[in-house]
Design a protein around this motif. Structure first.
Motif, PDB file in Angstrom:
ATOM      1  N   ARG A  68      52.610  21.923  44.612  1.00  0.00           N
ATOM      2  CA  ARG A  68      53.207  20.713  45.198  1.00  0.00           C
ATOM      3  C   ARG A  68      52.745  20.625  46.643  1.00  0.00           C
ATOM      4  O   ARG A  68      53.428  21.087  47.560  1.00  0.00           O
ATOM      5  N   PRO A  69      51.586  20.044  46.888  1.00  0.00           N
ATOM      6  CA  PRO A  69      51.025  20.018  48.250  1.00  0.00           C
ATOM      7  C   PRO A  69      52.012  19.454  49.266  1.00  0.00           C
ATOM      8  O   PRO A  69      52.675  18.446  49.023  1.00  0.00           O
ATOM      9  N   GLY A  70      52.105  20.151  50.402  1.00  0.00           N
ATOM     10  CA  GLY A  70      52.978  19.710  51.475  1.00  0.00           C
ATOM     11  C   GLY A  70      54.406  20.202  51.358  1.00  0.00           C
ATOM     12  O   GLY A  70      55.222  19.957  52.257  1.00  0.00           O
ATOM     13  N   CYS A  71      54.728  20.924  50.285  1.00  0.00           N
ATOM     14  CA  CYS A  71      56.114  21.356  50.095  1.00  0.00           C
ATOM     15  C   CYS A  71      56.410  22.609  50.920  1.00  0.00           C
ATOM     16  O   CYS A  71      55.511  23.266  51.442  1.00  0.00           O
ATOM     17  N   ARG A  72      57.697  22.924  51.034  1.00  0.00           N
ATOM     18  CA  ARG A  72      58.161  24.203  51.556  1.00  0.00           C
ATOM     19  C   ARG A  72      59.009  24.850  50.474  1.00  0.00           C
ATOM     20  O   ARG A  72      59.644  24.157  49.678  1.00  0.00           O
ATOM     21  N   ALA A  73      59.020  26.151  50.429  1.00  0.00           N
ATOM     22  CA  ALA A  73      59.816  26.865  49.433  1.00  0.00           C
ATOM     23  C   ALA A  73      61.068  27.431  50.078  1.00  0.00           C
ATOM     24  O   ALA A  73      60.985  28.133  51.091  1.00  0.00           O
ATOM     25  N   TYR A 109      60.618  24.344  40.735  1.00  0.00           N
ATOM     26  CA  TYR A 109      60.922  25.706  41.160  1.00  0.00           C
ATOM     27  C   TYR A 109      59.965  26.690  40.496  1.00  0.00           C
ATOM     28  O   TYR A 109      59.273  26.361  39.536  1.00  0.00           O
ATOM     29  N   PHE A 110      59.951  27.909  41.044  1.00  0.00           N
ATOM     30  CA  PHE A 110      59.296  29.019  40.361  1.00  0.00           C
ATOM     31  C   PHE A 110      60.309  30.149  40.240  1.00  0.00           C
ATOM     32  O   PHE A 110      61.268  30.233  41.018  1.00  0.00           O
ATOM     33  N   LEU A 111      60.103  31.009  39.270  1.00  0.00           N
ATOM     34  CA  LEU A 111      61.018  32.101  38.995  1.00  0.00           C
ATOM     35  C   LEU A 111      60.223  33.345  38.630  1.00  0.00           C
ATOM     36  O   LEU A 111      59.414  33.318  37.698  1.00  0.00           O
ATOM     37  N   VAL A 112      60.427  34.400  39.386  1.00  0.00           N
ATOM     38  CA  VAL A 112      59.865  35.706  39.070  1.00  0.00           C
ATOM     39  C   VAL A 112      60.964  36.734  39.282  1.00  0.00           C
ATOM     40  O   VAL A 112      61.934  36.479  40.005  1.00  0.00           O
ATOM     41  N   ILE A 116      60.572  22.059  47.874  1.00  0.00           N
ATOM     42  CA  ILE A 116      61.143  20.818  48.404  1.00  0.00           C
ATOM     43  C   ILE A 116      60.177  20.118  49.345  1.00  0.00           C
ATOM     44  O   ILE A 116      59.287  20.738  49.939  1.00  0.00           O
ATOM     45  N   ASP A 117      60.364  18.825  49.453  1.00  0.00           N
ATOM     46  CA  ASP A 117      59.701  18.028  50.484  1.00  0.00           C
ATOM     47  C   ASP A 117      60.454  18.288  51.778  1.00  0.00           C
ATOM     48  O   ASP A 117      61.640  17.947  51.894  1.00  0.00           O
ATOM     49  N   PRO A 118      59.826  18.912  52.779  1.00  0.00           N
ATOM     50  CA  PRO A 118      60.556  19.263  54.004  1.00  0.00           C
ATOM     51  C   PRO A 118      61.072  18.060  54.773  1.00  0.00           C
ATOM     52  O   PRO A 118      61.959  18.208  55.624  1.00  0.00           O
ATOM     53  N   ASP A 119      60.539  16.875  54.469  1.00  0.00           N
ATOM     54  CA  ASP A 119      60.987  15.660  55.156  1.00  0.00           C
ATOM     55  C   ASP A 119      62.051  14.898  54.373  1.00  0.00           C
ATOM     56  O   ASP A 119      62.422  13.786  54.761  1.00  0.00           O
ATOM     57  N   ASP A 120      62.522  15.478  53.282  1.00  0.00           N
ATOM     58  CA  ASP A 120      63.535  14.822  52.443  1.00  0.00           C
ATOM     59  C   ASP A 120      64.839  15.612  52.532  1.00  0.00           C
ATOM     60  O   ASP A 120      65.007  16.623  51.849  1.00  0.00           O
ATOM     61  N   LYS A 138      70.056  19.610  48.080  1.00  0.00           N
ATOM     62  CA  LYS A 138      70.203  19.971  46.671  1.00  0.00           C
ATOM     63  C   LYS A 138      69.732  21.405  46.433  1.00  0.00           C
ATOM     64  O   LYS A 138      70.369  22.175  45.696  1.00  0.00           O
ATOM     65  N   ALA A 139      68.614  21.773  47.055  1.00  0.00           N
ATOM     66  CA  ALA A 139      68.097  23.139  46.898  1.00  0.00           C
ATOM     67  C   ALA A 139      69.062  24.162  47.485  1.00  0.00           C
ATOM     68  O   ALA A 139      69.287  25.239  46.906  1.00  0.00           O
ATOM     69  N   GLU A 140      69.656  23.837  48.623  1.00  0.00           N
ATOM     70  CA  GLU A 140      70.615  24.758  49.219  1.00  0.00           C
ATOM     71  C   GLU A 140      71.863  24.892  48.351  1.00  0.00           C
ATOM     72  O   GLU A 140      72.443  25.978  48.236  1.00  0.00           O
TER      73      GLU A 140
END
Length: 476
Positions: free
Chosen positions: A347-352, A382-385, A399-403, A409-411
């Motif tokens: 997902r280019p531009g995302c932050r995890a 998401y990813f899961l390991v 997530i989109d860091p600007d959204d 929602k992620a938090e």
């Protein structure tokens, strides 16, 4: 489920303390070119792999080249009551390195010598800037290795500070079990030593364990003595695909409960398999998967593998594929270790927003499956390991860091996951550490009385609160 108290810590409170020009001048006089106030250098030392992006950088960076450099920098910082943040490789995930109260960064990456190898005693002493890959490269000729493998090529000092573990922990333990002794510079600039090279001791308080996992809040680690291990006579790796995450988890639980001494057992969910295939140019079956490794004698490895294969078959495991050559194993484990970067690239531009928990192995299926259902329903990629052999697993919410809505929602997902783990008698973090992101959860997990005891220790060792302040817990 009650809302956890940690909601207040989703965004760090930024309250920089003044850094007097007199301190900067004193640092420059003492360290010369080893002290930098260049913005590019400060910014590099003011961020890590966490999702926090808006914390100001430290006012200066000191590149320590020995214990005396660390001691002198801390003495100057203490005189001016200015915060100090230790810096190793910068690979932490929970905001450990961020200068939320301002101050200076002490970079120990130049302290990167292996000081002594005691092969007969299975110990090694290193400076904190030595990385795990460097260490193993330097000792491989002795037939020994250091097994703690958090994925990133982290520094030994940072791994000590965060009580790191990783893929081998199910067999070899974590940094807690593998650090024998330390040299530490305290907040006042005093150099102290804890522990010895002996395998055990009953002498006094266990100060070594106090500093292991303290995340730079009690002192700066300048030497570490570690356990090392003989390279196994035989190593074999295998991958096995499953019809569901539950089947893979049940296989893991049964393997551990039967006492199979498996060295590594990693869960990779179907989302992550797709990401890894695209990023690492592999063609793994796009199903939930266990990536396993067996260490021992050739006969022992064969017996372990056959036992696990039989267990897996009973849970619908199929396509058991072997990787017996070093090149094949390296290819698979490199792909696994690159899963974080594979996810980011998906997902280019995302932050995890990356999080981990750890629960008793008997509660793993309950915790993991409920968490997967929750994130699937949310629509957040998401990813899961998971290092599921010891009940530890990791989600990364992309997530989109600007959204702001996506971040929120992620938090919420993160909070629900960690609260669930604590309710199942697990921990808020199995290996990432508390840092900024999980400060409230530590209160939920440990209780107010334990946090007060931690505050008492912190105030005793760091009365001016200059050692990486604002991390793990607030001083209240």
């Amino acid at each position: 489920m009650n809302a956890p108290t940690s909601l207040a810590h989703v965004r760090p409170e930024i309250a920089p303390r003044p850094v007097p020009e007199a301190l900067i001048a004193a640092l420059q006089a003492r360290f010369g070119a080893q002290c930098s106030t260049a913005m590019a250098v400060r910014e590099q030392h003011g961020r890590d792999e966490s999702s926090y992006t808006e914390v100001p950088p430290p006012a200066a960076v000191v590149f320590a080249e020995g214990t005396q450099d660390v001691a002198d920098a801390l003495k100057l910082a203490s005189q001016h009551e200015v915060p100090v943040i230790p810096f190793g490789a910068g690979s932490s995930l929970e905001g450990h390195l961020l200068a939320v109260q301002g101050g200076i960064s002490i970079d120990v990456s130049r302290m990167n010598r292996v000081l002594s190898v005691n092969a007969d005693d299975l110990t090694v002493t290193v400076q904190p800037g030595v990385t795990r890959k460097q260490l193993n490269e330097e000792i491989k000729s002795t037939g020994l290795f250091f097994p703690i493998d958090p994925g990133a090529d982290a520094s030994i000092g940072g791994m000590t500070a965060t009580r790191a573990s990783g893929t081998n922990a199910v067999r070899y333990g974590t940094m807690r079990e593998n650090v024998l002794a330390l040299e530490v510079v305290t907040a006042s600039g005093e150099v102290v030593r804890t522990g010895t090279r002996a395998k055990k001791s009953s002498a006094g308080y266990d100060l070594t364990r106090l500093f292991v996992g303290s995340e730079g809040t009690l002192g700066v680690v300048t030497e570490v003595t570690l356990r090392i291990y003989p390279l196994p006579e035989a190593v074999s790796a295998a991958i096995c695909s499953f019809p569901s995450i539950e089947a893979a988890v049940r296989t893991t639980i049964e393997t551990i409960q039967l006492g199979v001494p498996i060295a590594r057992v990693e869960l990779i969910d179907v989302n992550t398999v797709r990401m890894v295939n695209a990023y690492s140019k592999l063609s793994l079956r796009e199903e939930p998967m266990l990536l396993m490794e067996f260490h021992g004698s050739p006969a022992g490895v064969k017996e372990q593998a056959e036992t696990v294969q039989e267990i897996a078959s009973g849970h619908g495991g199929n396509a058991f594929e072997w990787a017996s050559t070093p090149e094949e194993r390296t290819r698979l484990w490199t792909a696994r270790h690159n899963s974080f970067f594979a996810a980011i690239a998906s997902r280019p531009g995302c932050r995890a927003i990356s999080t981990d928990t750890c629960v008793p192995i008997s509660r793993l299926a309950d915790c993991l499956l409920d968490s997967v259902a929750e994130v699937d329903a949310s629509g957040i990629p998401y990813f899961l390991v998971g290092h599921v052999g010891d009940g530890n697993f990791h989600f990364g919410y992309l997530i989109d860091p600007d959204d702001p809505a996506e971040r929120e929602k992620a938090e919420q997902l993160n909070h629900a996951l960690v609260a669930r783990a604590i309710a199942l008698e697990g921990t808020c973090t199995g290996e990432h550490g508390v840092g900024l992101h999980k400060m409230g959860f530590l209160v939920d997990e440990a209780g107010a009385g334990a946090i007060d005891l931690m505050r008492t220790i912190k105030r005793a060792l760091d009365p001016k609160n200059i050692m990486n302040p604002g991390k793990i817990f607030s001083l209240g």
